[in-house]
Design a protein around this motif. Structure first.
Motif, PDB file in Angstrom:
ATOM      1  N   TYR A  34      -5.367   1.591  -1.973  1.00 13.99           N
ATOM      2  CA  TYR A  34      -6.211   2.440  -2.811  1.00 13.99           C
ATOM      3  C   TYR A  34      -5.493   2.782  -4.110  1.00 13.99           C
ATOM      4  O   TYR A  34      -4.285   3.018  -4.144  1.00 13.99           O
ATOM      5  N   GLU A  88      -8.629   1.324   8.941  1.00 11.86           N
ATOM      6  CA  GLU A  88      -8.973   0.785  10.258  1.00 11.86           C
ATOM      7  C   GLU A  88      -7.897   1.172  11.269  1.00 11.86           C
ATOM      8  O   GLU A  88      -6.710   0.904  11.055  1.00 11.86           O
ATOM      9  N   LEU A  96      -3.769  -3.218   4.837  1.00 10.23           N
ATOM     10  CA  LEU A  96      -5.024  -3.900   5.120  1.00 10.23           C
ATOM     11  C   LEU A  96      -5.478  -4.592   3.842  1.00 10.23           C
ATOM     12  O   LEU A  96      -5.781  -3.927   2.845  1.00 10.23           O
ATOM     13  N   ASP A  97      -5.529  -5.889   3.876  1.00 11.21           N
ATOM     14  CA  ASP A  97      -5.889  -6.670   2.692  1.00 11.21           C
ATOM     15  C   ASP A  97      -7.413  -6.712   2.550  1.00 11.21           C
ATOM     16  O   ASP A  97      -8.054  -7.726   2.803  1.00 11.21           O
ATOM     17  N   LYS A  98      -7.968  -5.567   2.204  1.00 11.12           N
ATOM     18  CA  LYS A  98      -9.416  -5.447   2.065  1.00 11.12           C
ATOM     19  C   LYS A  98      -9.671  -4.432   0.960  1.00 11.12           C
ATOM     20  O   LYS A  98      -9.780  -3.228   1.204  1.00 11.12           O
ATOM     21  N   ARG A  99      -9.738  -4.901  -0.269  1.00  7.91           N
ATOM     22  CA  ARG A  99      -9.861  -4.023  -1.417  1.00  7.91           C
ATOM     23  C   ARG A  99     -11.105  -3.140  -1.307  1.00  7.91           C
ATOM     24  O   ARG A  99     -12.222  -3.632  -1.120  1.00  7.91           O
ATOM     25  N   PRO A 101      -5.954   0.033   3.091  1.00  5.66           N
ATOM     26  CA  PRO A 101      -6.036  -0.800   1.885  1.00  5.66           C
ATOM     27  C   PRO A 101      -5.188  -0.186   0.765  1.00  5.66           C
ATOM     28  O   PRO A 101      -4.754   0.972   0.859  1.00  5.66           O
ATOM     29  N   GLY A 153     -11.949  -1.250   1.044  1.00  6.83           N
ATOM     30  CA  GLY A 153     -12.471  -1.098   2.401  1.00  6.83           C
ATOM     31  C   GLY A 153     -12.079   0.238   3.010  1.00  6.83           C
ATOM     32  O   GLY A 153     -11.398   1.069   2.386  1.00  6.83           O
ATOM     33  N   CYS A 176       0.837  -1.212   0.000  1.00  7.14           N
ATOM     34  CA  CYS A 176       0.000   0.000   0.000  1.00  7.14           C
ATOM     35  C   CYS A 176       0.869   1.259   0.000  1.00  7.14           C
ATOM     36  O   CYS A 176       0.452   2.299   0.512  1.00  7.14           O
ATOM     37  N   LYS A 198     -12.766   7.322   1.090  1.00 11.27           N
ATOM     38  CA  LYS A 198     -12.845   6.320   2.157  1.00 11.27           C
ATOM     39  C   LYS A 198     -12.460   6.921   3.510  1.00 11.27           C
ATOM     40  O   LYS A 198     -13.047   6.570   4.542  1.00 11.27           O
ATOM     41  N   ASP A 243      -4.364   0.916   9.561  1.00 14.05           N
ATOM     42  CA  ASP A 243      -4.308  -0.039   8.462  1.00 14.05           C
ATOM     43  C   ASP A 243      -4.949   0.585   7.223  1.00 14.05           C
ATOM     44  O   ASP A 243      -6.086   1.066   7.278  1.00 14.05           O
TER      45      ASP A 243
END
Length: 309
Positions: free
Chosen positions: A283, A270, A262-265, A281, A267, A212, A292, A279
């Motif tokens: 982007y 956090e 953060l492995d949350k495309r 993602p 998202g 990221c 976001k 954390d």
């Protein structure tokens, strides 16, 4: 968790339903109520001591007069007839409307003061019913400030000091009294308004996660552009989102916020306030990150437990 505890305490204890603190005017800082429970105020005083010793700022809520009183400086510098400006500054923090009216009176001519039909007794009933004039207006103003800040709530302030000094076992008065009120305010409240550079300095930008790295660059660019994308209230909200602090400690963060992948495309960012981590993602653009980030901060503002661990 400790930062969250202190921050949550100072946001909660000032609420009117607890009956401990009050505002003299809308938007003004909080002072202890005259009829507040002294035992509870003593506990608040002890918590205040802990917040100051451990560098957990309260945020802008409590009045700057609290430390002025707790340091004992109010006896020697706050309420002097020869220096009404200092008393007015203290009152302005709690009640800007009355402070401004007092300031306006100090600029009146003798004829205008006489036309008000006010006397010294109107500012403090322990003073004689002497009509206002250029020769006594400073005395009247200082007495009025003293009445509203101190006399009307002296017992409650004393209860707060009882807890702050741990029943007289620990007295920081000498150390605190060496500082002017503006410095005491920073010690108490922290920096309630932080610049773009100050929020940038809260993060550790070295060695960004490769997954990221672009998102980290986007975040720094957004912060660097200041009010264009993130105004002062949102910068403060971001600080609280990542650290739990209501305000930036006067000497900055002892530990900077680290950034992790953060492995949350697609998202939301956090936070982990107990470890000062954010954390992100991966982007794909600055616009996506900004969207976001705003959504996360708006959700956090509506519910402070949003996304926290």
């Amino acid at each position: 968790l400790t930062a969250d505890l202190h921050s949550s305490f100072w946001r909660e204890v000032l609420k009117p339903e607890h009956g401990l603190f009050e505002q003299l005017a809308e938007g003004g800082a909080y002072l202890p109520k005259a009829d507040a429970d002294p035992e509870q105020l003593a506990l608040v005083g002890r918590f205040l001591l802990k917040s100051i010793l451990d560098d957990h700022p309260t945020g802008p809520g409590p009045s700057t007069f609290l430390l002025e009183f707790l340091s004992g400086a109010h006896d020697t510098r706050a309420f002097r007839d020869t220096h009404p400006t200092y008393a007015l500054q203290l009152l302005a923090n709690a009640d800007g409307i009355v402070a401004q009216s007092y300031y306006n009176m100090m600029r009146m001519s003798d004829d205008d003061l006489k036309a008000t039909m006010l006397t010294l007794e109107d500012f403090d009933d322990s003073l004689p019913p002497e009509p206002l004039a250029h020769t006594n207006i400073s005395r009247a103003v200082v007495a009025g400030c003293r009445r509203r800040l101190l006399i009307d709530r002296h017992a409650s302030l004393a209860a707060l000091r009882q807890g702050f000094t741990m029943d007289g076992k620990l007295d920081l008065g000498l150390q605190l009294a060496q500082h002017r009120n503006a410095d005491l305010a920073l010690l108490l409240q922290g920096k309630a308004t932080i610049s773009a550079q100050e929020i940038i300095d809260c993060f550790d930008w070295s060695n960004p996660p490769p997954q990221c790295a672009s998102a980290v660059r986007f975040l720094r660019a957004v912060l660097a552009e200041g009010d264009t994308h993130l105004d002062a209230p949102r910068r403060l909200l971001l600080l609280r989102f990542c650290t739990g602090f209501n305000a930036l400690p006067v000497n900055g963060l002892e530990k900077k916020v680290s950034i992790h992948f953060l492995d949350k495309r697609g998202g939301l960012p956090e936070p982990h306030t107990c470890t000062f981590e954010l954390d992100l993602p991966a982007y794909g653009s600055q616009a996506e990150l900004l969207e976001k980030l705003h959504l996360a901060l708006d959700s956090f503002k509506a519910d402070p437990s949003f996304g926290q661990e």
